[in-house]
Write an enzyme that holds these catalytic residues in place. Structure first.
Site, PDB file in Angstrom:
ATOM      1  N   MET A   1      20.831  42.832  28.676  1.00 24.00           N
ATOM      2  CA  MET A   1      21.842  43.862  28.398  1.00 24.00           C
ATOM      3  C   MET A   1      22.580  43.625  27.085  1.00 24.00           C
ATOM      4  O   MET A   1      23.739  44.024  26.945  1.00 24.00           O
ATOM      5  CB  MET A   1      22.848  43.914  29.554  1.00 24.00           C
ATOM      6  CG  MET A   1      22.203  44.104  30.915  1.00 24.00           C
ATOM      7  SD  MET A   1      23.416  43.941  32.229  1.00 24.00           S
ATOM      8  CE  MET A   1      22.348  43.862  33.675  1.00 24.00           C
ATOM      9  N   SER A   2      21.919  42.973  26.145  1.00 27.69           N
ATOM     10  CA  SER A   2      22.633  42.678  24.893  1.00 27.69           C
ATOM     11  C   SER A   2      21.655  42.592  23.727  1.00 27.69           C
ATOM     12  O   SER A   2      20.575  43.177  23.779  1.00 27.69           O
ATOM     13  CB  SER A   2      23.380  41.342  25.039  1.00 27.69           C
ATOM     14  OG  SER A   2      22.455  40.272  25.154  1.00 27.69           O
TER      15      SER A   2
ATOM     16  N   HIS B   1      29.835  43.263  25.424  1.00 26.94           N
ATOM     17  CA  HIS B   1      28.706  44.043  25.925  1.00 26.94           C
ATOM     18  C   HIS B   1      29.085  45.522  26.008  1.00 26.94           C
ATOM     19  O   HIS B   1      30.216  45.857  26.333  1.00 26.94           O
ATOM     20  CB  HIS B   1      28.304  43.563  27.330  1.00 26.94           C
ATOM     21  CG  HIS B   1      27.849  42.142  27.383  1.00 26.94           C
ATOM     22  ND1 HIS B   1      28.722  41.094  27.584  1.00 26.94           N
ATOM     23  CD2 HIS B   1      26.613  41.604  27.243  1.00 26.94           C
ATOM     24  CE1 HIS B   1      28.034  39.961  27.585  1.00 26.94           C
ATOM     25  NE2 HIS B   1      26.756  40.232  27.380  1.00 26.94           N
TER      26      HIS B   1
ATOM     27  N   ASN C   1      16.120  34.527  35.608  1.00 28.12           N
ATOM     28  CA  ASN C   1      15.625  35.014  36.910  1.00 28.12           C
ATOM     29  C   ASN C   1      14.371  35.845  36.688  1.00 28.12           C
ATOM     30  O   ASN C   1      14.131  36.336  35.588  1.00 28.12           O
ATOM     31  CB  ASN C   1      16.698  35.888  37.587  1.00 28.12           C
ATOM     32  CG  ASN C   1      17.130  37.041  36.689  1.00 28.12           C
ATOM     33  OD1 ASN C   1      17.960  36.864  35.795  1.00 28.12           O
ATOM     34  ND2 ASN C   1      16.546  38.199  36.900  1.00 28.12           N
TER      35      ASN C   1
ATOM     36  N   HIS D   1      24.695  37.449  39.367  1.00 26.33           N
ATOM     37  CA  HIS D   1      25.260  36.870  38.144  1.00 26.33           C
ATOM     38  C   HIS D   1      25.418  35.346  38.254  1.00 26.33           C
ATOM     39  O   HIS D   1      25.252  34.628  37.267  1.00 26.33           O
ATOM     40  CB  HIS D   1      26.606  37.537  37.835  1.00 26.33           C
ATOM     41  CG  HIS D   1      27.176  37.177  36.504  1.00 26.33           C
ATOM     42  ND1 HIS D   1      26.508  37.420  35.312  1.00 26.33           N
ATOM     43  CD2 HIS D   1      28.349  36.587  36.158  1.00 26.33           C
ATOM     44  CE1 HIS D   1      27.249  36.987  34.307  1.00 26.33           C
ATOM     45  NE2 HIS D   1      28.372  36.479  34.784  1.00 26.33           N
TER      46      HIS D   1
ATOM     47  N   ALA E   1      20.884  35.788  28.181  1.00 26.02           N
ATOM     48  CA  ALA E   1      20.252  35.565  29.476  1.00 26.02           C
ATOM     49  C   ALA E   1      19.398  36.790  29.741  1.00 26.02           C
ATOM     50  O   ALA E   1      19.802  37.904  29.412  1.00 26.02           O
ATOM     51  CB  ALA E   1      21.310  35.417  30.554  1.00 26.02           C
TER      52      ALA E   1
ATOM     53  N   SER F   1      25.167  34.633  28.143  1.00 30.48           N
ATOM     54  CA  SER F   1      25.703  34.258  29.455  1.00 30.48           C
ATOM     55  C   SER F   1      25.124  32.931  29.923  1.00 30.48           C
ATOM     56  O   SER F   1      23.907  32.756  29.934  1.00 30.48           O
ATOM     57  CB  SER F   1      25.345  35.321  30.502  1.00 30.48           C
ATOM     58  OG  SER F   1      25.874  36.554  30.125  1.00 30.48           O
TER      59      SER F   1
ATOM     60  N   TYR G   1      28.173  47.480  28.318  1.00 28.43           N
ATOM     61  CA  TYR G   1      28.488  47.849  29.707  1.00 28.43           C
ATOM     62  C   TYR G   1      29.941  47.577  30.067  1.00 28.43           C
ATOM     63  O   TYR G   1      30.453  48.087  31.061  1.00 28.43           O
ATOM     64  CB  TYR G   1      27.549  47.147  30.703  1.00 28.43           C
ATOM     65  CG  TYR G   1      27.615  45.640  30.740  1.00 28.43           C
ATOM     66  CD1 TYR G   1      28.696  44.970  31.298  1.00 28.43           C
ATOM     67  CD2 TYR G   1      26.578  44.872  30.219  1.00 28.43           C
ATOM     68  CE1 TYR G   1      28.753  43.588  31.332  1.00 28.43           C
ATOM     69  CE2 TYR G   1      26.619  43.499  30.250  1.00 28.43           C
ATOM     70  CZ  TYR G   1      27.707  42.855  30.805  1.00 28.43           C
ATOM     71  OH  TYR G   1      27.767  41.498  30.823  1.00 28.43           O
ATOM     72  N   GLU G   2      30.608  46.756  29.273  1.00 28.88           N
ATOM     73  CA  GLU G   2      32.020  46.473  29.567  1.00 28.88           C
ATOM     74  C   GLU G   2      32.904  47.665  29.206  1.00 28.88           C
ATOM     75  O   GLU G   2      34.085  47.681  29.544  1.00 28.88           O
ATOM     76  CB  GLU G   2      32.488  45.245  28.786  1.00 28.88           C
ATOM     77  CG  GLU G   2      31.852  43.950  29.267  1.00 28.88           C
ATOM     78  CD  GLU G   2      32.237  42.767  28.399  1.00 28.88           C
ATOM     79  OE1 GLU G   2      33.250  42.127  28.688  1.00 28.88           O
ATOM     80  OE2 GLU G   2      31.527  42.500  27.410  1.00 28.88           O
TER      81      GLU G   2
ATOM     82  N   HIS H   1      32.253  33.969  29.870  1.00 32.00           N
ATOM     83  CA  HIS H   1      32.358  34.132  28.423  1.00 32.00           C
ATOM     84  C   HIS H   1      33.769  33.731  28.012  1.00 32.00           C
ATOM     85  O   HIS H   1      34.741  34.354  28.435  1.00 32.00           O
ATOM     86  CB  HIS H   1      32.126  35.589  28.009  1.00 32.00           C
ATOM     87  CG  HIS H   1      30.749  36.064  28.303  1.00 32.00           C
ATOM     88  ND1 HIS H   1      29.753  36.094  27.366  1.00 32.00           N
ATOM     89  CD2 HIS H   1      30.207  36.500  29.447  1.00 32.00           C
ATOM     90  CE1 HIS H   1      28.658  36.541  27.941  1.00 32.00           C
ATOM     91  NE2 HIS H   1      28.900  36.797  29.190  1.00 32.00           N
TER      92      HIS H   1
HETATM   93  N1  HPA Z   1      18.025  42.186  34.060  1.00 40.32           N
HETATM   94  C1  HPA Z   1      18.878  42.541  33.090  1.00 40.32           C
HETATM   95  N2  HPA Z   1      19.683  41.678  32.498  1.00 40.32           N
HETATM   96  C2  HPA Z   1      19.629  40.388  32.898  1.00 40.32           C
HETATM   97  C3  HPA Z   1      18.766  39.969  33.911  1.00 40.32           C
HETATM   98  C4  HPA Z   1      17.912  40.926  34.530  1.00 40.32           C
HETATM   99  O1  HPA Z   1      17.116  40.629  35.431  1.00 40.32           O
HETATM  100  N3  HPA Z   1      18.965  38.628  34.056  1.00 40.32           N
HETATM  101  C5  HPA Z   1      19.904  38.275  33.166  1.00 40.32           C
HETATM  102  N4  HPA Z   1      20.318  39.330  32.450  1.00 40.32           N
END
Ligand code: HPA
Length: 290
Positions: A228-229, A82, A252, A264, A112, A29, A84-85, A60
């Site tokens: 998440m990947s 992903h 972050n 996001h 990310a 991402s 989660y999708e 994406h």
């Molecule tokens: N947590 C989970 N997935 C993420 C985060 C996070 O803080 N930042 C970017 N992807």
């Protein structure tokens, strides 16, 4: 079954790009801009590739780019699938199966991630040393096809130690160059910038970000970054004996580390900010991967 499907997709890709692909990359991402660096690029939307799923997340592009980086033939996944999708795990990891069918020996997985280690600030790039699979499922669950690899593959070195050495030495050289340039510009002695830190990535299923309590738990478990990947793709690649390099862009601070909430947009913006360093790092690493 999935072996035949992966072969079909690989044959299709070969019909669009004849050179032997050496390195495959998955762009995380906010990191999709690296796709613009590919020379002699052939871009194939995922919809056109047999058995590929479609990407739905904002940021994406959902296409495979074939071409060259520093004279090395690469396949770049601009956008990943992903869990989660709502995709099946088999769809999430399908592109990696296809890379294996194409004979790719090196895979660079990028993502990310939020920093669990309070020392890793926004914009830090983290070389993945190892991972924690807390997604709640293993991508190899189900009938094993011996064509791909072993039923119980070893995971002692998911992220190639040789590749880690290469990435770190490239980063150290870039740090020295940056330092020299900054000192020449200002005439003042400066602290050396850190381009690449090393840490453990924890994969969760998402899509909600973590709670502060979960982040405290992950820190106790030894995680430095959370996302998440990546974890499913890395496991599958390892089973196929593909060497993996993993790089997280810390977009972050994870939940509860600062007072800020996580969104996001921030994740995407941070990716854009480190894009230049990220591109340079990858361009220098790719020709060194064996
Ligand atoms: N947590 C989970 N997935 C993420 C985060 C996070 O803080 N930042 C970017 N992807």
């Amino acid at each position: 079954m999935s072996y035949e499907k992966a072969k079909e997709a690989a044959d299709f890709i070969r019909s669009k790009y004849e050179k032997e692909i050496k390195v495959a990359l998955v762009l995380g991402s906010g990191l999709g801009a690296f796709g613009d660096e590919i020379e002699n690029a052939v871009r194939i939307p995922y919809e056109e590739i047999p058995h590929f799923a479609r990407s739905t997340v904002e940021g994406h592009a959902g296409r495979l780019i074939l071409g060259e980086v520093a004279d090395v033939s690469v396949a770049v996944q601009q956008g990943r699938f992903h869990y989660y999708e709502g995709y099946e795990m088999s769809q999430v990891i399908f592109p990696v199966r296809v890379f294996g069918s194409l004979g790719v020996k090196s895979l660079i997985l990028t993502n990310a991630a939020g920093s669990v280690d309070t020392d890793f600030k926004q914009g830090t790039l983290m070389l993945i040393r190892d991972h924690l699979n807390l997604i709640g499922i293993n991508p190899l669950r189900g009938k094993n096809d011996e064509h791909f690899g072993a039923r119980f593959p070893d995971m002692t070195e998911v992220y190639s130690l040789d590749y880690q050495e290469i990435a770190l030495s490239v980063a150290r050289a870039m740090e020295n160059e940056k330092l020299k340039a900054a000192e020449a510009r200002t005439g003042i002695k400066q602290e050396k910038p850190r381009i690449l830190r090393r840490g453990v990535y924890c994969g969760l299923s998402g899509p909600s970000y973590e709670t502060p309590a979960e982040i405290r738990m992950l820190r106790l478990l030894g995680a430095d970054a959370v996302g998440m990947s990546t974890v499913p793709e890395a496991i599958v690649a390892r089973q196929m004996n593909i060497n993996v390099l993993g790089i997280s862009c810390i977009t972050n601070l994870a939940a509860g580390i600062s007072d800020e909430t996580i969104n996001h947009e921030e994740v995407m913006e941070t990716g854009a900010k480190v894009a230049e360093t990220f591109k340079e790092l990858l361009k220098r690493i790719i020709p060194k991967l064996k």
